[in-house]
Design an enzyme around this catalytic site. Structure first.
Site, PDB file in Angstrom:
ATOM      1  N   HIS A 174       0.828  -1.213   0.000  1.00  0.00           N
ATOM      2  CA  HIS A 174       0.000   0.000   0.000  1.00  0.00           C
ATOM      3  C   HIS A 174       0.859   1.259   0.000  1.00  0.00           C
ATOM      4  O   HIS A 174       2.072   1.207   0.201  1.00  0.00           O
ATOM      5  CB  HIS A 174      -0.904  -0.010   1.236  1.00  0.00           C
ATOM      6  CG  HIS A 174      -0.122  -0.050   2.526  1.00  0.00           C
ATOM      7  ND1 HIS A 174       0.406  -1.220   3.004  1.00  0.00           N
ATOM      8  CD2 HIS A 174       0.241   0.925   3.392  1.00  0.00           C
ATOM      9  CE1 HIS A 174       1.055  -0.971   4.137  1.00  0.00           C
ATOM     10  NE2 HIS A 174       0.982   0.336   4.392  1.00  0.00           N
TER      11      HIS A 174
ATOM     12  N   THR B 173       3.663   5.582  -3.323  1.00  0.00           N
ATOM     13  CA  THR B 173       4.847   5.530  -4.188  1.00  0.00           C
ATOM     14  C   THR B 173       5.841   4.419  -3.829  1.00  0.00           C
ATOM     15  O   THR B 173       5.939   4.004  -2.671  1.00  0.00           O
ATOM     16  CB  THR B 173       5.622   6.877  -4.105  1.00  0.00           C
ATOM     17  OG1 THR B 173       5.807   7.211  -2.736  1.00  0.00           O
ATOM     18  CG2 THR B 173       4.890   7.985  -4.824  1.00  0.00           C
ATOM     19  N   ARG B 174       6.579   3.990  -4.843  1.00  0.00           N
ATOM     20  CA  ARG B 174       7.715   3.082  -4.679  1.00  0.00           C
ATOM     21  C   ARG B 174       8.795   3.516  -5.676  1.00  0.00           C
ATOM     22  O   ARG B 174       8.483   4.100  -6.725  1.00  0.00           O
ATOM     23  CB  ARG B 174       7.343   1.629  -5.009  1.00  0.00           C
ATOM     24  CG  ARG B 174       6.381   0.962  -4.042  1.00  0.00           C
ATOM     25  CD  ARG B 174       7.010   0.687  -2.684  1.00  0.00           C
ATOM     26  NE  ARG B 174       6.140  -0.093  -1.821  1.00  0.00           N
ATOM     27  CZ  ARG B 174       5.136   0.379  -1.080  1.00  0.00           C
ATOM     28  NH1 ARG B 174       4.850   1.661  -1.108  1.00  0.00           N
ATOM     29  NH2 ARG B 174       4.414  -0.431  -0.323  1.00  0.00           N
TER      30      ARG B 174
ATOM     31  N   LYS C  53       9.345  11.756   1.591  1.00  0.00           N
ATOM     32  CA  LYS C  53       9.375  10.438   2.265  1.00  0.00           C
ATOM     33  C   LYS C  53      10.817   9.964   2.376  1.00  0.00           C
ATOM     34  O   LYS C  53      11.503   9.827   1.355  1.00  0.00           O
ATOM     35  CB  LYS C  53       8.534   9.457   1.444  1.00  0.00           C
ATOM     36  CG  LYS C  53       8.572   8.033   1.968  1.00  0.00           C
ATOM     37  CD  LYS C  53       7.322   7.241   1.593  1.00  0.00           C
ATOM     38  CE  LYS C  53       7.432   6.496   0.295  1.00  0.00           C
ATOM     39  NZ  LYS C  53       6.237   5.660   0.025  1.00  0.00           N
TER      40      LYS C  53
ATOM     41  N   HIS D  52      16.097   1.299   5.885  1.00  0.00           N
ATOM     42  CA  HIS D  52      15.814   0.031   5.216  1.00  0.00           C
ATOM     43  C   HIS D  52      15.843  -1.162   6.185  1.00  0.00           C
ATOM     44  O   HIS D  52      16.247  -2.270   5.822  1.00  0.00           O
ATOM     45  CB  HIS D  52      16.828  -0.148   4.075  1.00  0.00           C
ATOM     46  CG  HIS D  52      16.570  -1.320   3.179  1.00  0.00           C
ATOM     47  ND1 HIS D  52      15.314  -1.652   2.701  1.00  0.00           N
ATOM     48  CD2 HIS D  52      17.406  -2.258   2.676  1.00  0.00           C
ATOM     49  CE1 HIS D  52      15.425  -2.719   1.933  1.00  0.00           C
ATOM     50  NE2 HIS D  52      16.668  -3.119   1.913  1.00  0.00           N
TER      51      HIS D  52
ATOM     52  N   CYS E 118       4.416   0.036   7.420  1.00  0.00           N
ATOM     53  CA  CYS E 118       4.435  -0.938   6.333  1.00  0.00           C
ATOM     54  C   CYS E 118       5.294  -2.102   6.833  1.00  0.00           C
ATOM     55  O   CYS E 118       5.929  -1.990   7.886  1.00  0.00           O
ATOM     56  CB  CYS E 118       5.043  -0.278   5.092  1.00  0.00           C
ATOM     57  SG  CYS E 118       4.765  -1.176   3.555  1.00  0.00           S
TER      58      CYS E 118
ATOM     59  N   LYS F   5       8.879  -3.026  -7.597  1.00  0.00           N
ATOM     60  CA  LYS F   5       9.251  -2.708  -8.988  1.00  0.00           C
ATOM     61  C   LYS F   5       9.248  -3.946  -9.881  1.00  0.00           C
ATOM     62  O   LYS F   5       9.094  -3.855 -11.087  1.00  0.00           O
ATOM     63  CB  LYS F   5      10.640  -2.028  -9.022  1.00  0.00           C
ATOM     64  CG  LYS F   5      11.766  -2.940  -8.542  1.00  0.00           C
ATOM     65  CD  LYS F   5      13.109  -2.257  -8.498  1.00  0.00           C
ATOM     66  CE  LYS F   5      13.365  -1.473  -7.244  1.00  0.00           C
ATOM     67  NZ  LYS F   5      13.266  -2.243  -5.968  1.00  0.00           N
TER      68      LYS F   5
HETATM   69  C1  LIG Z   1       7.936   1.174   3.454  1.00  0.00           C
HETATM   70  C2  LIG Z   1       8.212   0.316   2.263  1.00  0.00           C
HETATM   71  C3  LIG Z   1       8.884   0.850   1.185  1.00  0.00           C
HETATM   72  C4  LIG Z   1       9.186   0.059   0.091  1.00  0.00           C
HETATM   73  N1  LIG Z   1       9.824   0.623  -0.969  1.00  0.00           N
HETATM   74  C5  LIG Z   1      10.029  -0.093  -2.090  1.00  0.00           C
HETATM   75  C6  LIG Z   1      10.554   0.527  -3.229  1.00  0.00           C
HETATM   76  O1  LIG Z   1      10.851   1.723  -3.214  1.00  0.00           O
HETATM   77  N2  LIG Z   1      10.710  -0.206  -4.352  1.00  0.00           N
HETATM   78  C7  LIG Z   1      10.383  -1.523  -4.397  1.00  0.00           C
HETATM   79  O2  LIG Z   1      10.557  -2.138  -5.454  1.00  0.00           O
HETATM   80  N3  LIG Z   1       9.857  -2.154  -3.326  1.00  0.00           N
HETATM   81  C8  LIG Z   1       9.667  -1.467  -2.174  1.00  0.00           C
HETATM   82  N4  LIG Z   1       9.109  -2.048  -1.086  1.00  0.00           N
HETATM   83  C9  LIG Z   1       8.841  -3.489  -1.095  1.00  0.00           C
HETATM   84  C10 LIG Z   1       7.534  -3.869  -1.766  1.00  0.00           C
HETATM   85  O3  LIG Z   1       6.537  -2.946  -1.458  1.00  0.00           O
HETATM   86  C11 LIG Z   1       7.200  -5.292  -1.321  1.00  0.00           C
HETATM   87  O4  LIG Z   1       8.278  -6.146  -1.664  1.00  0.00           O
HETATM   88  C12 LIG Z   1       5.932  -5.812  -1.981  1.00  0.00           C
HETATM   89  O5  LIG Z   1       4.872  -4.909  -1.776  1.00  0.00           O
HETATM   90  C13 LIG Z   1       5.570  -7.184  -1.430  1.00  0.00           C
HETATM   91  O6  LIG Z   1       4.358  -7.574  -1.996  1.00  0.00           O
HETATM   92  P1  LIG Z   1       3.626  -8.929  -1.624  1.00  0.00           P
HETATM   93  O7  LIG Z   1       2.529  -9.078  -2.612  1.00  0.00           O
HETATM   94  O8  LIG Z   1       4.631 -10.014  -1.485  1.00  0.00           O
HETATM   95  O9  LIG Z   1       3.069  -8.720  -0.140  1.00  0.00           O
HETATM   96  P2  LIG Z   1       1.749  -7.969   0.377  1.00  0.00           P
HETATM   97  O10 LIG Z   1       1.559  -6.685  -0.282  1.00  0.00           O
HETATM   98  O11 LIG Z   1       1.811  -7.960   1.857  1.00  0.00           O
HETATM   99  O12 LIG Z   1       0.579  -8.925  -0.097  1.00  0.00           O
HETATM  100  C14 LIG Z   1       0.252 -10.121   0.560  1.00  0.00           C
HETATM  101  C15 LIG Z   1      -1.247 -10.200   0.640  1.00  0.00           C
HETATM  102  O13 LIG Z   1      -1.623 -11.487   1.106  1.00  0.00           O
HETATM  103  C16 LIG Z   1      -2.766 -11.340   1.897  1.00  0.00           C
HETATM  104  N5  LIG Z   1      -2.911 -12.507   2.765  1.00  0.00           N
HETATM  105  C17 LIG Z   1      -2.058 -12.920   3.716  1.00  0.00           C
HETATM  106  N6  LIG Z   1      -2.547 -14.007   4.370  1.00  0.00           N
HETATM  107  C18 LIG Z   1      -3.742 -14.273   3.793  1.00  0.00           C
HETATM  108  C19 LIG Z   1      -4.725 -15.264   4.048  1.00  0.00           C
HETATM  109  N7  LIG Z   1      -4.613 -16.169   5.035  1.00  0.00           N
HETATM  110  N8  LIG Z   1      -5.832 -15.289   3.267  1.00  0.00           N
HETATM  111  C20 LIG Z   1      -5.978 -14.370   2.254  1.00  0.00           C
HETATM  112  N9  LIG Z   1      -5.090 -13.388   2.024  1.00  0.00           N
HETATM  113  C21 LIG Z   1      -3.967 -13.341   2.768  1.00  0.00           C
HETATM  114  C22 LIG Z   1      -2.444 -10.063   2.680  1.00  0.00           C
HETATM  115  O14 LIG Z   1      -3.563  -9.497   3.311  1.00  0.00           O
HETATM  116  C23 LIG Z   1      -1.826  -9.188   1.618  1.00  0.00           C
HETATM  117  O15 LIG Z   1      -2.789  -8.398   0.957  1.00  0.00           O
HETATM  118  C24 LIG Z   1       8.800  -1.307   0.051  1.00  0.00           C
HETATM  119  C25 LIG Z   1       8.108  -1.846   1.136  1.00  0.00           C
HETATM  120  C26 LIG Z   1       7.802  -1.055   2.240  1.00  0.00           C
HETATM  121  C27 LIG Z   1       7.074  -1.660   3.387  1.00  0.00           C
HETATM  122  O1  LIG Z   2      13.716  -1.157  -3.664  1.00  0.00           O
HETATM  123  C1  LIG Z   2      13.984   0.038  -3.563  1.00  0.00           C
HETATM  124  O2  LIG Z   2      14.345   0.701  -4.527  1.00  0.00           O
HETATM  125  C2  LIG Z   2      13.877   0.695  -2.204  1.00  0.00           C
HETATM  126  C3  LIG Z   2      15.047   1.578  -1.947  1.00  0.00           C
HETATM  127  C4  LIG Z   2      16.210   0.846  -1.406  1.00  0.00           C
HETATM  128  C5  LIG Z   2      15.847   0.010  -0.261  1.00  0.00           C
HETATM  129  C6  LIG Z   2      14.647  -0.723  -0.464  1.00  0.00           C
HETATM  130  N1  LIG Z   2      13.695  -0.304  -1.233  1.00  0.00           N
END
Ligand SMILES: Cc1cc2nc3c(=O)[nH]c(=O)nc-3n(C[C@H](O)[C@H](O)[C@H](O)COP(=O)(O)OP(=O)(O)OC[C@H]3O[C@@H](n4cnc5c(N)ncnc54)[C@H](O)[C@@H]3O)c2cc1C
Ligand SMILES: O=C(O)[C@@H]1CCCC=N1
Length: 386
Positions: A47, A50-51, A268, A272, A315, A348
């Site tokens: 959520h 931005t990323r 923001k 890390h 997050c 990304k």
């Molecule tokens: C602050 C922050 C900054 C970041 N910055 C960057 C960035 O700049 N660039 C970048 O590339 N990446 C970035 N990332 C990383 C990136 O956002 C994550 O790697 C990515 O969002 C992971 O996605 P996901 O789908 O694996 O997990 P999630 O988004 O957590 O999705 C998992 C989903 O599974 C659901 N779920 C879990 N258990 C169940 C269940 N039992 N039944 C049904 N549903 C379930 C959850 O509710 C959730 O919606 C950042 C992350 C954070 C927290």
């Molecule tokens: O993935 C990204 O670009 C950001 C910035 C560096 C650390 C983790 N997330």
């Protein structure tokens, strides 16, 4: 096939599950995407506004995957007629002899356009930032920002247009593996030939139903926004870039930031890493050691920001011991595929992760060498029950 029977079920509608479901539907698979929370939600990892998107990485394989990934982002933008990517460039700063050289070599070897900023010219290009003593700087000019919430809305919408079914507010409470997998939620029972688990911080809770545990650590990130002293000085419209400050003596992990954009006048900047948390108890975790580190850094290097966070959101990262993703078949149930451990840098890669998890689930040869992402690399690790 009854209405509860699918070619594939995907558990978790974060960025990775949503792109996987979309790719399956594009491949004419009858697909169900299950999500525990009512969508959209802010309780996982995908959520926010931005990323960062970048090709600047230590390892060639991430840079290679990003080449295609940029094209996939652009295809999705065209297909859905939305803007998801904004080019800002990424300023990489770090101690001259450390990881900085590895980033620089990867970029140069892969012919990614970069601009090296010699110390004496730095402030002319990047006003309002003090480059730390002994640090060097470059800009990955193709990098930028992705609109995160808009991405999820777009990709889930495209999935539904292709006939995919999303059931939100349906927490999965049981999985029975077999040649047909049975998935039980709080309000239904569904069956499919193949299952993809993309449950983010809840991955191990779900995997426990399949006899597998991975060495994943869930950490809470305090997402901090800092106020500009002079409005506009770090603004995206004034071409301020995203940045990564590589780890150094004073900050053992990267610090990264995005120009002020989503909240007017607020930039923001995050650390890390953070404290370990139970994903269902995230808001009880109140450790703010990361904010102390950020305050010291901002005071020294971003003198145009007030060094007290104006907004702090939450997050989570799901981190593997080597910070590389898990993209693999379940070791004992080959029709179950796992995408997990995106270690705070997975957003990304969403379009390419979705393509790869779709390929794996269909028994196809994946488009990239997935050896860095295999589960068996954890064999020696105590938390993996393989
Ligand atoms: C602050 C922050 C900054 C970041 N910055 C960057 C960035 O700049 N660039 C970048 O590339 N990446 C970035 N990332 C990383 C990136 O956002 C994550 O790697 C990515 O969002 C992971 O996605 P996901 O789908 O694996 O997990 P999630 O988004 O957590 O999705 C998992 C989903 O599974 C659901 N779920 C879990 N258990 C169940 C269940 N039992 N039944 C049904 N549903 C379930 C959850 O509710 C959730 O919606 C950042 C992350 C954070 C927290
Ligand atoms: O993935 C990204 O670009 C950001 C910035 C560096 C650390 C983790 N997330």
């Amino acid at each position: 096939m009854s209405s509860q029977d699918y070619d594939c079920i995907v558990i978790g509608a974060g960025v990775q599950g949503s792109f996987t479901a979309y790719n399956l539907a594009k491949n004419n698979k009858k697909t169900l995407l299950l999500e525990q929370f009512v969508l959209p939600h802010s309780r996982g990892s995908s959520h926010g506004q931005t990323r960062i998107i970048r090709k600047a990485y230590d390892e060639d394989y991430y840079t290679h995957m990003m080449e295609e990934c940029y094209q996939l982002w652009s295809q999705l933008e065209k297909e859905a007629n939305v803007k998801l990517y904004r080019r800002t460039g990424l300023l990489v700063m770090g101690p001259e002899q450390g990881d900085y050289q590895v980033f620089k070599s990867t970029l140069e070897r892969n012919k990614v356009p970069i601009v090296i900023l010699p110390r004496e010219e730095f402030s002319q290009h990047i006003p309002h930032v003090n480059l730390s003593q002994g640090n060097a700087a470059l800009v990955d000019t193709t990098a930028g920002m992705l609109c995160a919430d808009r991405t999820l809305k777009t990709v889930q919408g495209q999935f539904q247009k292709l006939g995919g079914v999303i059931k939100d507010g349906q927490k999965v409470i049981d999985i029975t593996p077999g040649s047909v997998v049975t998935v039980t939620t709080v309000s239904g029972v569904y069956r499919a030939k193949r299952l993809v688990i993309t449950a983010g911080p809840w991955a191990n809770i779900l995997l426990s139903h399949t006899g597998l545990q991975l060495p994943l650590q869930v950490i809470k990130i305090n997402v901090c926004y800092w106020s500009e002293k002079i409005p506009g000085s770090y603004n995206v419209q004034h071409r301020f870039p995203c940045f990564i400050q590589l780890e150094s003596e004073e900050a053992k992990h990267h610090i990264y930031g995005l120009p002020s954009n989503e909240y007017p006048g607020l930039m923001k900047i995050c650390y890390h890493t953070g404290p370990e948390t139970d994903p269902d108890e995230r808001d009880r975790q109140t450790d703010r050691g990361d904010i102390d580190i950020l305050q010291r850094y901002i005071t020294r290097c971003f003198p145009g920001l007030v060094p007290i966070p104006a907004v702090v959101e939450s997050c989570m990262y799901t981190v593997t011991p080597d910070n590389h993703f898990v993209l693999d078949h379940h070791p004992t149930h080959s029709n179950i595929v796992i995408g997990a451990g995106f270690s705070g840098h997975g957003f990304k890669f969403g379009p390419i992760v979705g393509k790869l998890l779709c390929e794996l689930s269909q028994g196809e040869v994946p488009s990239y060498d997935l050896s860095p992402f295999r589960i068996r690399r954890f064999q020696a690790h105590s938390k993996s029950a393989l």
